[in-house]
Motif scaffolding. Structure first.
Motif, PDB file in Angstrom:
ATOM      1  N   ASP A  16      -1.501 -17.442   9.722  1.00  0.00           N
ATOM      2  CA  ASP A  16      -0.518 -18.480   9.403  1.00  0.00           C
ATOM      3  C   ASP A  16      -0.349 -18.629   7.889  1.00  0.00           C
ATOM      4  N   ILE A  29       3.915 -19.789  10.444  1.00  0.00           N
ATOM      5  CA  ILE A  29       4.074 -19.925  11.885  1.00  0.00           C
ATOM      6  C   ILE A  29       4.234 -21.402  12.268  1.00  0.00           C
ATOM      7  N   HIS A  30       3.454 -22.278  11.620  1.00  0.00           N
ATOM      8  CA  HIS A  30       3.577 -23.699  11.954  1.00  0.00           C
ATOM      9  C   HIS A  30       4.933 -24.255  11.534  1.00  0.00           C
ATOM     10  N   LYS A  32       7.763 -22.477  11.731  1.00  0.00           N
ATOM     11  CA  LYS A  32       8.669 -21.991  12.768  1.00  0.00           C
ATOM     12  C   LYS A  32       8.533 -22.818  14.046  1.00  0.00           C
ATOM     13  N   VAL A  33       7.307 -23.175  14.405  1.00  0.00           N
ATOM     14  CA  VAL A  33       7.089 -23.987  15.606  1.00  0.00           C
ATOM     15  C   VAL A  33       7.722 -25.367  15.422  1.00  0.00           C
ATOM     16  N   LYS A  35      10.179 -26.040  13.443  1.00  0.00           N
ATOM     17  CA  LYS A  35      11.581 -25.853  13.035  1.00  0.00           C
ATOM     18  C   LYS A  35      11.867 -26.512  11.693  1.00  0.00           C
TER      19      LYS A  35
END
Length: 68
Positions: A16, A29-30, A32-33, A35
């Protein structure tokens, strides 16, 4: 079992943290999760958006010092 979960958490944290280096939008990644987007501020030396001593949404003080 617990050491395996800790190891997976460590690997996820590393991935990440390094993910934005290869992402065109610089999102981890966090991000993207959730948004969320990375917002770049104004260039250094640009004029301030609000007058000095005020915060966004704050009304300027009247010149006589307040309500009478």
């Amino acid at each position: 079992m617990i050491p395996a979960i800790g190891g997976l958490a460590t690997i996820f944290t590393l991935v990440d943290g390094l993910w934005p280096l290869g992402d065109s939008r610089k999102q981890a990644i966090h991000d993207k999760v959730g948004k969320s987007l990375v917002v770049v501020g104004p260039p250094e030396g640009a004029p301030a958006a609000t007058p000095p001593g005020q915060y966004p949404g704050q009304y300027p003080q009247p010149p006589y010092g307040g309500m009478q």
